[in-house]
Design a protein around this motif. Structure first.
Motif, short mmCIF file in Angstrom:
data_model
loop_
_atom_site.label_atom_id
_atom_site.label_comp_id
_atom_site.label_asym_id
_atom_site.label_seq_id
_atom_site.Cartn_x
_atom_site.Cartn_y
_atom_site.Cartn_z
N TYR A 97 0.71 -1.19 -0.07
CA TYR A 97 -0.06 0.02 0.03
C TYR A 97 0.83 1.29 -0.12
O TYR A 97 0.50 2.21 -0.69
CB TYR A 97 -0.99 0.02 1.11
CG TYR A 97 -1.96 -1.10 1.11
CD1 TYR A 97 -3.21 -1.02 0.41
CD2 TYR A 97 -1.86 -1.97 2.02
CE1 TYR A 97 -4.05 -2.11 0.29
CE2 TYR A 97 -2.77 -3.28 1.94
CZ TYR A 97 -3.95 -3.24 1.14
OH TYR A 97 -4.69 -4.01 0.90
N ARG A 99 3.74 1.61 -1.43
CA ARG A 99 4.33 1.67 -2.93
C ARG A 99 3.16 2.54 -3.66
O ARG A 99 3.62 2.97 -4.63
CB ARG A 99 4.67 0.06 -3.46
CG ARG A 99 6.05 -0.07 -2.86
CD ARG A 99 6.66 -1.21 -3.51
NE ARG A 99 5.98 -2.44 -3.39
CZ ARG A 99 6.29 -3.30 -2.45
NH1 ARG A 99 7.07 -2.98 -1.45
NH2 ARG A 99 5.33 -4.19 -2.29
N ARG A 100 1.90 1.98 -3.42
CA ARG A 100 0.76 2.53 -4.39
C ARG A 100 0.71 3.96 -3.89
O ARG A 100 0.61 4.85 -4.93
CB ARG A 100 -0.51 1.82 -4.02
CG ARG A 100 -0.58 0.45 -4.61
CD ARG A 100 -1.77 -0.23 -4.16
NE ARG A 100 -1.64 -1.83 -4.39
CZ ARG A 100 -2.93 -2.47 -4.10
NH1 ARG A 100 -3.80 -2.11 -3.68
NH2 ARG A 100 -2.71 -3.73 -4.81
N ALA A 103 3.54 6.04 -5.67
CA ALA A 103 3.36 5.86 -7.18
C ALA A 103 2.36 7.27 -7.62
O ALA A 103 2.55 7.63 -8.46
CB ALA A 103 2.93 4.53 -7.77
#
Length: 253
Positions: A97, A99-100, A103
């Motif tokens: 989560y 990393r999301r 991003a």
């Protein structure tokens, strides 16, 4: 018609309290590294300044409005940003989560919105529009426009502080000298608008001249203080790139 708004609503204050408690709960969670107490103190201070501003009764005069503006739009956002709330959230999330979220922060719209020039336009442009157009009169006609005005102050101020000196992740942040220039432009705009307000020129605020001058002085000196704190936060993170020293042979050649 301007309504006599003389009270505040508890909902915004409850929201600020919930925000501070949520931050404190995340900061207290065990982890491989203890969260900085200085960051926690900064964020809690920002919440306290925000609560102080929201606790001021509405309709107590234009200088009181300006004090709210400084607290909600400049001082509180700087303290909140220096608390690095996004970093705290990212380290509290499971890695997938986190990393999301990272991003999303790298996407084009966030890059545009998080650029110091964009934040400058939203902050100083909104302030000029508020005091030099009928927008201020509109904000005094009911609780909803008044709260929307405060929300704009807070979000624009937070965005500006984050884009200039925020420790949280930011997409392709410009150099420190560039951000100092942007901050200097903000100082100049605030000072210029304060001087116009003091003289009663080009402003559309239904307030007596004495209140205009008092509010202008608050904007001038209080704005300088807030921007000085932001500049200090920025330069403390500056790590100039050192140029390699020339060898004797290079000096001879």
């Amino acid at each position: 018609m301007i309504l006599p708004l003389t009270a505040h609503e508890p909902a915004p204050l409850a929201g600020v309290a919930a925000l501070a408690l949520a931050y404190a709960a995340l900061a207290a969670r065990p982890g491989p590294r203890r969260w900085s107490r200085w960051r926690t103190a900064s964020f809690v201070t920002g919440c306290a300044l925000l609560a102080l501003a929201l606790a001021v009764p509405i309709g107590t005069g234009f200088p009181a409005h300006m004090a709210q503006h400084l607290l909600i739009g400049m001082l509180a956002p700087t303290a909140l940003v220096l608390g690095a709330p996004m970093t705290l959230v990212l380290r509290s999330l499971p890695p997938p989560y986190a990393r999301r979220v990272t991003a999303v922060l790298r996407r084009g719209p966030v890059r545009v919105l998080g650029h110091p020039v964009t934040a400058l336009l939203l902050s100083t442009g909104g302030m000029a529009a508020l005091y030099c157009t009928p927008l201020y009169r509109l904000s005094q006609t009911g609780m909803l426009p008044h709260h929307l005005l405060h929300l704009h102050f807070l979000l624009a101020g937070y965005l500006f502080a984050w884009s200039v000196a925020g420790p949280d992740p930011a997409p392709r942040r410009p150099s420190v000298p560039f951000r100092l220039v942007v901050l200097g432009v903000a100082v100049a705009v605030h000072a210029g608008l304060a001087q116009l307000m003091y003289a009663g020129l080009l402003v559309d605020v239904p307030a007596p001249p004495g209140e205009l001058r008092a509010a202008a002085e608050l904007m001038y000196y209080g704005g300088d203080l807030a921007e000085l704190l932001l500049a200090l936060a920025l330069v403390t993170t500056w790590r100039p790139v050192k140029q390699p020293e020339l060898t004797k042979s290079e000096l001879v050649n």
